[in-house]
Motif scaffolding. Structure first.
Motif, PDB file in Angstrom:
ATOM      1  N   GLU A 136       0.817  -1.223   0.000  1.00  0.00           N
ATOM      2  CA  GLU A 136       0.000   0.000   0.000  1.00  0.00           C
ATOM      3  C   GLU A 136       0.840   1.257   0.000  1.00  0.00           C
ATOM      4  OE1 GLU A 136      -2.463  -0.428   3.485  1.00  0.00           O
ATOM      5  OE2 GLU A 136      -4.055  -1.349   2.301  1.00  0.00           O
ATOM      6  N   GLY A 137       2.133   1.104   0.269  1.00  0.00           N
ATOM      7  CA  GLY A 137       2.972   2.299   0.253  1.00  0.00           C
ATOM      8  C   GLY A 137       4.059   2.261   1.301  1.00  0.00           C
ATOM      9  N   ARG A 138       4.848   3.322   1.293  1.00  0.00           N
ATOM     10  CA  ARG A 138       6.013   3.395   2.177  1.00  0.00           C
ATOM     11  C   ARG A 138       5.799   4.477   3.225  1.00  0.00           C
ATOM     12  NH1 ARG A 138      11.774   2.410   0.624  1.00  0.00           N
ATOM     13  NH2 ARG A 138      13.054   3.431   2.193  1.00  0.00           N
ATOM     14  N   HIS A 139       6.085   4.127   4.474  1.00  0.00           N
ATOM     15  CA  HIS A 139       6.019   5.112   5.563  1.00  0.00           C
ATOM     16  C   HIS A 139       7.448   5.473   5.960  1.00  0.00           C
ATOM     17  CE1 HIS A 139       1.701   4.644   6.331  1.00  0.00           C
ATOM     18  NE2 HIS A 139       1.896   3.376   6.019  1.00  0.00           N
ATOM     19  N   GLU A 140       7.750   6.753   5.899  1.00  0.00           N
ATOM     20  CA  GLU A 140       9.097   7.216   6.251  1.00  0.00           C
ATOM     21  C   GLU A 140       9.257   7.251   7.775  1.00  0.00           C
ATOM     22  OE1 GLU A 140      11.367   8.778   3.800  1.00  0.00           O
ATOM     23  OE2 GLU A 140      10.069   7.824   2.304  1.00  0.00           O
ATOM     24  N   ARG A 141      10.398   6.770   8.256  1.00  0.00           N
ATOM     25  CA  ARG A 141      10.729   6.818   9.694  1.00  0.00           C
ATOM     26  C   ARG A 141       9.532   6.365  10.541  1.00  0.00           C
ATOM     27  NH1 ARG A 141      15.322   9.450  10.618  1.00  0.00           N
ATOM     28  NH2 ARG A 141      16.275  10.422   8.827  1.00  0.00           N
ATOM     29  N   TYR A 142       9.061   5.171  10.283  1.00  0.00           N
ATOM     30  CA  TYR A 142       7.768   4.695  10.796  1.00  0.00           C
ATOM     31  C   TYR A 142       7.848   4.077  12.188  1.00  0.00           C
ATOM     32  CZ  TYR A 142       3.191   2.421  10.441  1.00  0.00           C
ATOM     33  OH  TYR A 142       1.911   2.014  10.639  1.00  0.00           O
ATOM     34  N   LEU A 143       8.851   3.217  12.423  1.00  0.00           N
ATOM     35  CA  LEU A 143       8.952   2.533  13.719  1.00  0.00           C
ATOM     36  C   LEU A 143      10.375   2.642  14.250  1.00  0.00           C
ATOM     37  CD1 LEU A 143       7.030  -0.819  12.996  1.00  0.00           C
ATOM     38  CD2 LEU A 143       6.268   1.049  14.471  1.00  0.00           C
ATOM     39  N   PHE A 144      10.484   2.684  15.587  1.00  0.00           N
ATOM     40  CA  PHE A 144      11.806   2.754  16.218  1.00  0.00           C
ATOM     41  C   PHE A 144      12.345   1.343  16.389  1.00  0.00           C
ATOM     42  CE2 PHE A 144      15.030   3.442  19.419  1.00  0.00           C
ATOM     43  CZ  PHE A 144      15.639   4.590  18.930  1.00  0.00           C
ATOM     44  N   ILE A 145      13.362   1.000  15.594  1.00  0.00           N
ATOM     45  CA  ILE A 145      13.907  -0.358  15.584  1.00  0.00           C
ATOM     46  C   ILE A 145      15.422  -0.297  15.558  1.00  0.00           C
ATOM     47  CG2 ILE A 145      14.145  -2.435  14.157  1.00  0.00           C
ATOM     48  CD1 ILE A 145      11.331  -2.264  13.376  1.00  0.00           C
ATOM     49  N   ASP A 146      16.040  -1.118  16.414  1.00  0.00           N
ATOM     50  CA  ASP A 146      17.489  -1.279  16.356  1.00  0.00           C
ATOM     51  C   ASP A 146      18.206   0.086  16.373  1.00  0.00           C
ATOM     52  OD1 ASP A 146      19.683  -2.908  16.350  1.00  0.00           O
ATOM     53  OD2 ASP A 146      19.782  -3.119  14.171  1.00  0.00           O
ATOM     54  N   GLY A 147      17.731   0.965  17.238  1.00  0.00           N
ATOM     55  CA  GLY A 147      18.432   2.232  17.464  1.00  0.00           C
ATOM     56  C   GLY A 147      18.080   3.378  16.528  1.00  0.00           C
ATOM     57  N   GLY A 148      17.051   3.250  15.704  1.00  0.00           N
ATOM     58  CA  GLY A 148      16.700   4.374  14.825  1.00  0.00           C
ATOM     59  C   GLY A 148      15.282   4.257  14.301  1.00  0.00           C
ATOM     60  N   TRP A 149      14.774   5.387  13.763  1.00  0.00           N
ATOM     61  CA  TRP A 149      13.429   5.388  13.167  1.00  0.00           C
ATOM     62  C   TRP A 149      13.554   4.879  11.740  1.00  0.00           C
ATOM     63  CZ3 TRP A 149       9.213   5.915  16.028  1.00  0.00           C
ATOM     64  CH2 TRP A 149       9.349   6.491  17.291  1.00  0.00           C
ATOM     65  N   ARG A 150      12.927   3.734  11.458  1.00  0.00           N
ATOM     66  CA  ARG A 150      13.132   3.032  10.177  1.00  0.00           C
ATOM     67  C   ARG A 150      11.910   3.138   9.267  1.00  0.00           C
ATOM     68  NH1 ARG A 150      18.456   2.650  11.228  1.00  0.00           N
ATOM     69  NH2 ARG A 150      18.807   1.519  13.171  1.00  0.00           N
ATOM     70  N   ASP A 151      12.183   3.338   7.970  1.00  0.00           N
ATOM     71  CA  ASP A 151      11.115   3.306   6.968  1.00  0.00           C
ATOM     72  C   ASP A 151      10.501   1.907   6.910  1.00  0.00           C
ATOM     73  OD1 ASP A 151      12.063   5.807   6.438  1.00  0.00           O
ATOM     74  OD2 ASP A 151      12.706   5.387   4.382  1.00  0.00           O
ATOM     75  N   HIS A 152       9.205   1.854   6.605  1.00  0.00           N
ATOM     76  CA  HIS A 152       8.522   0.561   6.446  1.00  0.00           C
ATOM     77  C   HIS A 152       7.604   0.582   5.228  1.00  0.00           C
ATOM     78  CE1 HIS A 152       9.889  -0.412  10.475  1.00  0.00           C
ATOM     79  NE2 HIS A 152       9.420  -1.638  10.329  1.00  0.00           N
ATOM     80  N   LEU A 153       7.446  -0.582   4.626  1.00  0.00           N
ATOM     81  CA  LEU A 153       6.444  -0.773   3.581  1.00  0.00           C
ATOM     82  C   LEU A 153       5.226  -1.398   4.243  1.00  0.00           C
ATOM     83  CD1 LEU A 153       8.830  -2.320   0.914  1.00  0.00           C
ATOM     84  CD2 LEU A 153       7.855  -0.009   0.874  1.00  0.00           C
ATOM     85  N   THR A 154       4.039  -0.868   3.937  1.00  0.00           N
ATOM     86  CA  THR A 154       2.813  -1.448   4.494  1.00  0.00           C
ATOM     87  C   THR A 154       2.181  -2.376   3.464  1.00  0.00           C
ATOM     88  OG1 THR A 154       2.380   0.411   5.957  1.00  0.00           O
ATOM     89  CG2 THR A 154       0.484  -0.935   5.363  1.00  0.00           C
TER      90      THR A 154
END
Ligand SMILES: CC(C)(COP(=O)(O)OP(=O)(O)OC[C@H]1O[C@@H](n2cnc3c(N)ncnc32)[C@H](O)[C@@H]1OP(=O)(O)O)[C@@H](O)C(=O)NCCC(=O)NCCS
Length: 173
Positions: A136-154
């Motif tokens: 459905e698309g890409r969320h920029e800086r979506y979740l805090f993982i492994d020490g940083g805010w990471r982009d995710h594809l939904t």
């Protein structure tokens, strides 16, 4: 099992930014696990979450959890999943996710289920691809993982996509 799987799980699992100073081992103490279990049960009783243990050959090997359940006109939930590295690559998670999604659609009455995946997570991208979830698309800086805010594809599936059920659609290829 999760302590042994640290290097396997940590790059892909979200944790609150404020927890940054807490070590993986501390986050997996018995007391923390019991508190997590209580929280999962509380969410389940309230209908806000559906936590499932995944077993393979009679052994606990992972989890599939539907969280962020929103009813009403949305009727949607977000999936999280992981499996012990020792049993990776045998289709355990796609099968477990299909069973959970069928339960959420047929028994709980949800309409949509989504999964958020880091673009770097090739194995998890294979899981949503095998299951036929739509990107459905890409969320920029979506979740805090492994020490940083990471982009995710939904990725998501809706009930109309799988009139015969997701497990049947997975096993019929
Ligand atoms: C993503 C994950 C849940 C997939 O579970 P699984 O039960 O292994 O799923 P599958 O058996 O369908 O394998 C998916 C892909 O992983 C890859 N894979 C297979 N064996 C593997 C292994 N031993 N190690 C790493 N990757 C492997 C393959 O690309 C496979 O795709 P293929 O079947 O087309 O070859 C699992 O890799 C995992 O727990 N990873 C760490 C946590 C995580 O990423 N969770 C999801 C966050 S969005």
């Amino acid at each position: 099992m999760r302590i042994r799987n640290r290097r396997w799980l940590e790059p892909w699992e979200g944790a609150p930014e404020a927890q940054g100073q807490v070590s993986w081992e501390e986050r997996h103490g018995v007391g923390v696990f019991l508190a997590l279990l209580r929280a999962l049960r509380r969410e389940a009783r309230a209908g806000r979450g559906f936590p499932f243990a995944v077993t393979y050959e009679d052994r606990l090997v992972g989890q599939v959890t539907a969280a962020n359940v929103v009813r009403g006109a949305f009727d949607s939930a977000t999936l999280g999943y992981w499996v012990d590295q020792e049993v990776a690559g045998r289709g355990v998670v796609p099968t477990a996710v299909a069973l959970v999604v069928d339960h959420l659609f047929d028994v709980v009455g949800l309409h949509r289920v989504e999964a958020n995946v880091r673009p770097e997570n090739a194995p998890s991208l294979r899981v949503v691809d095998k299951l036929g979830f739509r990107c459905e698309g890409r969320h920029e800086r979506y979740l805090f993982i492994d020490g940083g805010w990471r982009d995710h594809l939904t990725y998501a599936v809706v009930r109309e996509d799988v009139p015969q059920g997701l497990l049947r659609s997975l096993t019929s290829g």
